[in-house]
Scaffold this motif. Structure first.
Motif, PDB file in Angstrom:
ATOM      1  N   TRP A  21      15.601  -3.829   5.353  1.00 24.80           N
ATOM      2  CA  TRP A  21      16.212  -2.626   4.751  1.00 24.80           C
ATOM      3  C   TRP A  21      16.093  -2.646   3.227  1.00 24.80           C
ATOM      4  O   TRP A  21      15.915  -1.586   2.596  1.00 24.80           O
ATOM      5  CB  TRP A  21      17.686  -2.512   5.151  1.00 24.80           C
ATOM      6  N   SER A  22      16.192  -3.793   2.650  1.00 25.50           N
ATOM      7  CA  SER A  22      16.047  -3.881   1.190  1.00 25.50           C
ATOM      8  C   SER A  22      14.634  -3.503   0.769  1.00 25.50           C
ATOM      9  O   SER A  22      14.418  -2.761  -0.211  1.00 25.50           O
ATOM     10  CB  SER A  22      16.371  -5.293   0.712  1.00 25.50           C
ATOM     11  N   ALA A  23      13.647  -4.000   1.507  1.00 22.49           N
ATOM     12  CA  ALA A  23      12.266  -3.656   1.179  1.00 22.49           C
ATOM     13  C   ALA A  23      12.004  -2.167   1.371  1.00 22.49           C
ATOM     14  O   ALA A  23      11.310  -1.518   0.563  1.00 22.49           O
ATOM     15  CB  ALA A  23      11.310  -4.481   2.044  1.00 22.49           C
ATOM     16  N   LEU A  24      12.606  -1.599   2.459  1.00 24.05           N
ATOM     17  CA  LEU A  24      12.417  -0.162   2.696  1.00 24.05           C
ATOM     18  C   LEU A  24      13.064   0.668   1.583  1.00 24.05           C
ATOM     19  O   LEU A  24      12.484   1.658   1.113  1.00 24.05           O
ATOM     20  CB  LEU A  24      13.016   0.204   4.057  1.00 24.05           C
ATOM     21  N   ALA A  25      14.257   0.284   1.159  1.00 30.18           N
ATOM     22  CA  ALA A  25      14.931   1.010   0.073  1.00 30.18           C
ATOM     23  C   ALA A  25      14.138   0.906  -1.222  1.00 30.18           C
ATOM     24  O   ALA A  25      13.999   1.892  -1.977  1.00 30.18           O
ATOM     25  CB  ALA A  25      16.354   0.453  -0.120  1.00 30.18           C
ATOM     26  N   LEU A  26      13.600  -0.300  -1.479  1.00 30.29           N
ATOM     27  CA  LEU A  26      12.801  -0.472  -2.690  1.00 30.29           C
ATOM     28  C   LEU A  26      11.553   0.393  -2.637  1.00 30.29           C
ATOM     29  O   LEU A  26      11.143   1.005  -3.638  1.00 30.29           O
ATOM     30  CB  LEU A  26      12.423  -1.949  -2.844  1.00 30.29           C
ATOM     31  N   LEU A  27      10.938   0.499  -1.460  1.00 32.54           N
ATOM     32  CA  LEU A  27       9.751   1.325  -1.306  1.00 32.54           C
ATOM     33  C   LEU A  27      10.075   2.804  -1.544  1.00 32.54           C
ATOM     34  O   LEU A  27       9.313   3.538  -2.182  1.00 32.54           O
ATOM     35  CB  LEU A  27       9.161   1.119   0.095  1.00 32.54           C
ATOM     36  N   ILE A  28      11.241   3.232  -1.004  1.00 28.38           N
ATOM     37  CA  ILE A  28      11.644   4.637  -1.204  1.00 28.38           C
ATOM     38  C   ILE A  28      11.881   4.913  -2.690  1.00 28.38           C
ATOM     39  O   ILE A  28      11.476   5.959  -3.222  1.00 28.38           O
ATOM     40  CB  ILE A  28      12.906   4.943  -0.380  1.00 28.38           C
ATOM     41  N   VAL A  33      10.162   7.423  -7.679  1.00 32.61           N
ATOM     42  CA  VAL A  33       9.797   7.321  -9.092  1.00 32.61           C
ATOM     43  C   VAL A  33       8.363   7.780  -9.302  1.00 32.61           C
ATOM     44  O   VAL A  33       8.051   8.476 -10.287  1.00 32.61           O
ATOM     45  CB  VAL A  33       9.999   5.878  -9.590  1.00 32.61           C
ATOM     46  N   ALA A  34       7.481   7.418  -8.393  1.00 33.60           N
ATOM     47  CA  ALA A  34       6.074   7.832  -8.528  1.00 33.60           C
ATOM     48  C   ALA A  34       5.940   9.347  -8.412  1.00 33.60           C
ATOM     49  O   ALA A  34       5.197   9.977  -9.181  1.00 33.60           O
ATOM     50  CB  ALA A  34       5.231   7.127  -7.460  1.00 33.60           C
ATOM     51  N   VAL A  35       6.672   9.925  -7.438  1.00 38.92           N
ATOM     52  CA  VAL A  35       6.606  11.384  -7.293  1.00 38.92           C
ATOM     53  C   VAL A  35       7.174  12.067  -8.523  1.00 38.92           C
ATOM     54  O   VAL A  35       6.609  13.055  -9.029  1.00 38.92           O
ATOM     55  CB  VAL A  35       7.357  11.827  -6.014  1.00 38.92           C
ATOM     56  N   TRP A  36       8.306  11.534  -9.010  1.00 38.52           N
ATOM     57  CA  TRP A  36       8.917  12.128 -10.214  1.00 38.52           C
ATOM     58  C   TRP A  36       7.971  12.038 -11.406  1.00 38.52           C
ATOM     59  O   TRP A  36       7.813  12.992 -12.163  1.00 38.52           O
ATOM     60  CB  TRP A  36      10.221  11.404 -10.509  1.00 38.52           C
ATOM     61  N   TRP A  37       7.344  10.881 -11.557  1.00 41.99           N
ATOM     62  CA  TRP A  37       6.421  10.702 -12.688  1.00 41.99           C
ATOM     63  C   TRP A  37       5.215  11.625 -12.563  1.00 41.99           C
ATOM     64  O   TRP A  37       4.773  12.228 -13.532  1.00 41.99           O
ATOM     65  CB  TRP A  37       5.972   9.244 -12.750  1.00 41.99           C
ATOM     66  N   TRP A  38       4.678  11.732 -11.309  1.00 41.84           N
ATOM     67  CA  TRP A  38       3.478  12.545 -11.124  1.00 41.84           C
ATOM     68  C   TRP A  38       3.775  14.032 -11.323  1.00 41.84           C
ATOM     69  O   TRP A  38       3.023  14.743 -11.970  1.00 41.84           O
ATOM     70  CB  TRP A  38       2.914  12.312  -9.724  1.00 41.84           C
ATOM     71  N   ARG A  39       4.924  14.473 -10.765  1.00 34.67           N
ATOM     72  CA  ARG A  39       5.270  15.881 -10.935  1.00 34.67           C
ATOM     73  C   ARG A  39       5.613  16.187 -12.397  1.00 34.67           C
ATOM     74  O   ARG A  39       5.293  17.270 -12.911  1.00 34.67           O
ATOM     75  CB  ARG A  39       6.443  16.263 -10.038  1.00 34.67           C
ATOM     76  N   GLY A  40       6.226  15.276 -13.108  1.00 37.19           N
ATOM     77  CA  GLY A  40       6.508  15.486 -14.518  1.00 37.19           C
ATOM     78  C   GLY A  40       5.242  15.476 -15.351  1.00 37.19           C
ATOM     79  O   GLY A  40       5.152  16.152 -16.378  1.00 37.19           O
ATOM     80  N   ARG A  41       4.258  14.735 -14.909  1.00 36.51           N
ATOM     81  CA  ARG A  41       3.008  14.669 -15.658  1.00 36.51           C
ATOM     82  C   ARG A  41       2.129  15.884 -15.384  1.00 36.51           C
ATOM     83  O   ARG A  41       1.427  16.356 -16.256  1.00 36.51           O
ATOM     84  CB  ARG A  41       2.256  13.391 -15.258  1.00 36.51           C
ATOM     85  N   ASN A  42       2.165  16.388 -14.173  1.00 36.07           N
ATOM     86  CA  ASN A  42       1.311  17.498 -13.799  1.00 36.07           C
ATOM     87  C   ASN A  42       2.126  18.626 -13.165  1.00 36.07           C
ATOM     88  O   ASN A  42       2.113  18.796 -11.943  1.00 36.07           O
ATOM     89  CB  ASN A  42       0.233  17.041 -12.805  1.00 36.07           C
TER      90      ASN A  42
END
Length: 462
Positions: A21-28, A33-42
């Motif tokens: 569960w810790s690994a799954l939460a970290l992945l989420i 963060v990646a989606v937020w960064w990508w949408r903020g960038r483009n």
């Protein structure tokens, strides 16, 4: 005997589940963060659009000027004296020869009477001397008969001849004196006539400078008594056109202007003269251009400031698009020209596919368009503004469709276009922006004034 359950065997599955569960939460979290960064960038693009319209395009030279009568007459006095009366007030319509003011004529009448008396005296003196000369001529003739008889001497004959010659000379002198007195009398009568101040032209009194009792002094620097505008139904606008624009201004070109008194009314006229004498003020060279204007209802007053526009070129009933539309180009579509003037396109299908569904893909607009963005009215020829070729992008079913067009006249805001498949009402793209972009830093080309950058299909209306 029962064997005790070892605790380490129970904790192992729990530990594994916790780690999972810790690994799954970290992945989420990493994915968010990646989606937020990508949408903020483009952020997604939004297209600023306008409609293809049909109408007139005019290119004009803009300037300010002053309204003046075509002919302005300054009425002055030839003689000095006191104003006895006046009959022409402000806004009075006058005719040529109409008496507008009267200078006290009594001093001038006295001079006329004196010169008349002097003339009569000279004429009487002439009559007297003519009688004396005639009498002396009789005496001279009689003495010439007596000399043959020896009654009178030659000395007497000589004296009679001299006296006769003097009388004849006196008669000639009297005639010359009469002519002089006539001239003096005529001059006095002329001065007496100048006490009546007439209007030299048909027109309207713009300004009255005098009043009853005021002393008028005749001199070369004297102030005018009246300022009369000749026929106020015809006026002119005197404008100053810069040396950069005067080359396109020609006589007989149409012009229109507005004044502050009538902001919703447009007055029309035509260029009568382009005066070649330069006017230099602080190293800025301008030229006086005269525009003839009809003032049938006398609504225009002398001295009004006119915001004038001289039409140097115009086209009627043509297709028009905003000028930025011919500079817009999506990313990935090269506008570099091929031989023969053809532009290399990255494929309409590719451009349309990549921009389908709101055009969420990041695009970068090229700067190598077929036309520049010169906006100065009345300036020189702009790149692509007349007789050139360009490419515009239409928005059809949320897809970008390129259309090759021929460009014509532009007025700094709209430009004439023509091409196959182009019709009135087509949606043309003039810019593309991102909602997060600063208004002062739009993505791609500069936005034209009045566009809504944050609304897709925004209405740029020229």
């Amino acid at each position: 005997m029962d064997q005790p359950v070892r605790s380490e065997n129970i904790e192992t599955p729990r530990r594994r589940a916790l780690l999972l569960w810790s690994a799954l939460a970290l992945l989420i979290v990493v994915a968010a963060v990646a989606v937020w960064w990508w949408r903020g960038r483009n952020p997604p693009l939004h297209y600023v659009t306008a409609r293809v319209t049909q109408g007139d395009i005019q290119r004009a030279v803009n300037m300010t000027g002053a309204l003046n009568p075509v002919v302005t007459a300054q009425v002055e006095s030839f003689v000095s004296g006191n104003i006895k009366s006046w009959s022409c007030d402000y806004n009075t319509l006058v005719t040529a020869g109409q008496i507008c003011a009267l200078i006290d004529p009594l001093p001038f009448q006295v001079i006329v009477d004196q010169d008349t008396a002097s003339l009569h005296s000279a004429m009487a003196q002439l009559a007297k001397d003519q009688v004396a000369a005639a009498n002396q001529a009789v005496i001279y003739a009689y003495d010439q008969k007596l000399i043959d008889q020896g009654i009178v001497s030659q000395e007497t004959i000589n004296a009679d001849k001299a006296t006769l010659d003097q009388d004849k000379a006196q008669v000639k002198l009297d005639i010359a004196n009469i002519a002089q007195q006539r001239a003096l009398l005529h001059g006095a009568e002329v001065n007496l006539g100048y006490t009546k101040i007439p209007s030299p032209v048909n027109g309207m009194v713009i300004t009255r400078y005098i009043d009853v009792g005021q002393t008028v002094v005749s001199s070369l620097s004297a102030s005018p008594l009246f300022l009369i505008g000749k026929d106020m139904h015809d006026m002119q606008v005197d404008t100053n056109v810069s040396e950069a624009d005067v080359g396109g201004v020609k006589p007989a070109q149409r012009a229109y202007f507005t004044v502050q008194s009538y902001p919703n009314r447009t007055f029309w006229g035509s260029v009568r003269q382009v005066r070649e004498g330069p006017i230099t003020v602080q190293n800025v060279v301008t030229y006086d251009v005269v525009i003839d204007v009809k003032n049938e209802d006398l609504a225009l007053f002398p001295g009004m400031t006119a915001d004038a526009h001289i039409i140097t070129a115009e086209r009627s009933n043509v297709l028009r698009v905003p000028l930025p539309a011919i500079r817009f180009n999506p990313e990935g579509i090269s506008r570099a020209p091929r031989a023969g003037g053809q532009a290399r396109e990255g494929g309409p299908g590719r451009g349309a596919a990549e921009n389908q569904g709101g055009a969420s893909r990041e695009e970068r607009h090229g700067q190598g368009g077929a036309a520049g963005a010169g906006a100065g009215a009345g300036g020189g020829r702009r790149p692509g503004a007349s007789g050139g070729r360009a490419q515009i992008w239409l928005l059809r079913d949320d897809k970008l469709v390129p259309v090759r067009v021929h460009t014509g006249l532009d007025d700094g805001t709209l430009i004439e276009v023509s091409g196959d498949g182009l019709k009135v009402g087509d949606v043309v793209v003039v810019n593309a922006v991102r909602p997060s972009a600063s208004p002062t830093e739009p993505q791609g080309e500069n936005r034209p004034p009045g566009t809504n950058a944050n609304v897709r299909g925004g209405g740029f209306r020229p």
